[in-house]
Design a protein around this motif. Sequence first.
Motif, short mmCIF file in Angstrom:
data_model
loop_
_atom_site.label_atom_id
_atom_site.label_comp_id
_atom_site.label_asym_id
_atom_site.label_seq_id
_atom_site.Cartn_x
_atom_site.Cartn_y
_atom_site.Cartn_z
N SER A 24 0.67 12.95 76.37
CA SER A 24 0.36 13.89 77.76
C SER A 24 0.38 12.83 79.22
CB SER A 24 -0.43 14.83 77.74
OG SER A 24 0.34 16.27 76.64
N ILE A 27 3.34 11.05 79.20
CA ILE A 27 4.37 11.31 80.28
C ILE A 27 4.04 11.63 81.95
CG2 ILE A 27 6.07 13.30 80.43
CD1 ILE A 27 5.31 14.27 77.38
N ARG A 28 2.93 11.78 82.11
CA ARG A 28 2.32 12.29 83.64
C ARG A 28 2.13 11.18 84.28
NH1 ARG A 28 2.86 15.84 86.89
NH2 ARG A 28 1.37 17.44 85.95
N THR A 30 4.31 8.21 83.63
CA THR A 30 5.92 7.37 83.80
C THR A 30 6.92 8.58 83.99
OG1 THR A 30 6.35 8.65 81.66
CG2 THR A 30 5.03 5.75 82.19
N ASP A 31 6.41 10.11 83.71
CA ASP A 31 7.47 10.97 84.48
C ASP A 31 6.89 11.98 84.98
OD1 ASP A 31 10.57 11.13 83.62
OD2 ASP A 31 9.42 12.53 82.32
N GLN A 32 5.75 11.73 85.68
CA GLN A 32 5.01 13.07 86.77
C GLN A 32 5.50 14.57 85.71
OE1 GLN A 32 7.49 10.53 88.84
NE2 GLN A 32 5.31 8.80 88.07
N ARG A 33 5.63 14.45 84.98
CA ARG A 33 5.50 16.01 84.54
C ARG A 33 4.10 16.23 83.51
NH1 ARG A 33 10.12 16.48 80.51
NH2 ARG A 33 9.67 13.92 79.94
N VAL A 44 4.95 10.64 71.75
CA VAL A 44 6.19 9.47 72.73
C VAL A 44 5.21 7.96 72.17
CG1 VAL A 44 6.23 9.12 75.03
CG2 VAL A 44 6.29 11.00 74.40
N GLY A 47 5.78 3.68 77.27
CA GLY A 47 6.46 4.16 78.13
C GLY A 47 5.87 2.69 79.16
N LYS A 49 5.45 1.61 83.63
CA LYS A 49 5.10 2.07 84.92
C LYS A 49 5.23 1.01 85.76
CE LYS A 49 3.46 5.06 88.19
NZ LYS A 49 4.21 6.39 88.72
N GLU A 170 -2.84 9.05 87.46
CA GLU A 170 -3.05 7.08 87.73
C GLU A 170 -3.60 6.27 88.20
OE1 GLU A 170 0.82 7.06 90.25
OE2 GLU A 170 0.60 4.67 90.84
#
Length: 188
Positions: A24, A27-28, A30-33, A44, A47, A49, A170
């Motif tokens: 998570s 995903i947060r 690299t994908d802001q989700r 996953v 990733g 970034k 981040e």
Amino acid sequence: MSSITWHYVLKFIITGDAAVGKSSLLIRLTDQRFLTNPDPTLGVEFGSKLISIPDDDKIVKLQCWDTAGTESFRSITRSYYRGAAGCLLVYDVTNRKSFANTRSWLADVREHADPHLTCILVGNKVDLCDEAQDSPPKPRQVTTEEAAEFAQQEGLLFVEASAKSGVNVEAAFVEATKDILNKIKNGV
Ligand code: GDP
């Protein structure tokens, strides 16, 4: 035509018990989700970034590797650690055992990774203890103070974060990256 370039490429690994939120966090980042129910069998793995470092004028490409579910079997291999410059050592602030287990994950990292690797201890899921959320707050099982003390004793950076709200995700990578760039500048 514009092309994005970067000054450094750094490999990061994300380690810690199963279900603490490693995928998570990735995903947060690299994908802001945020996914409430990520499929555990589809861990996953990787990733990437680009981040910019404040005050340093540098663009850094992070290549982040997740354990993709293999942590339950303790089958993380040497190649996972090879070449890593940074490590997120993750626990869940509502799960005491996951904090206790960071000791053995850290021992694993120290056994296999580069001795100069920068490690940041990440207390994830702080949103669960928040009074203001919809569902009743979950009791916190690890205080900020004890985790900060452990981090200091072990020479780790430390942050509390939430993959769900995005707080400090981040920032965790940026703090670790700054430390790595300082080591590079100082020839470490
Ligand atoms: P991993 O096994 O360490 O990679 O953990 P996952 O990323 O698969 O997350 C395990 C479970 O915790 C999932 O149901 C996630 O939705 C949930 N989770 C992860 N991070 C957070 C967080 O910051 N807050 C909350 N409330 N749940 C989270």
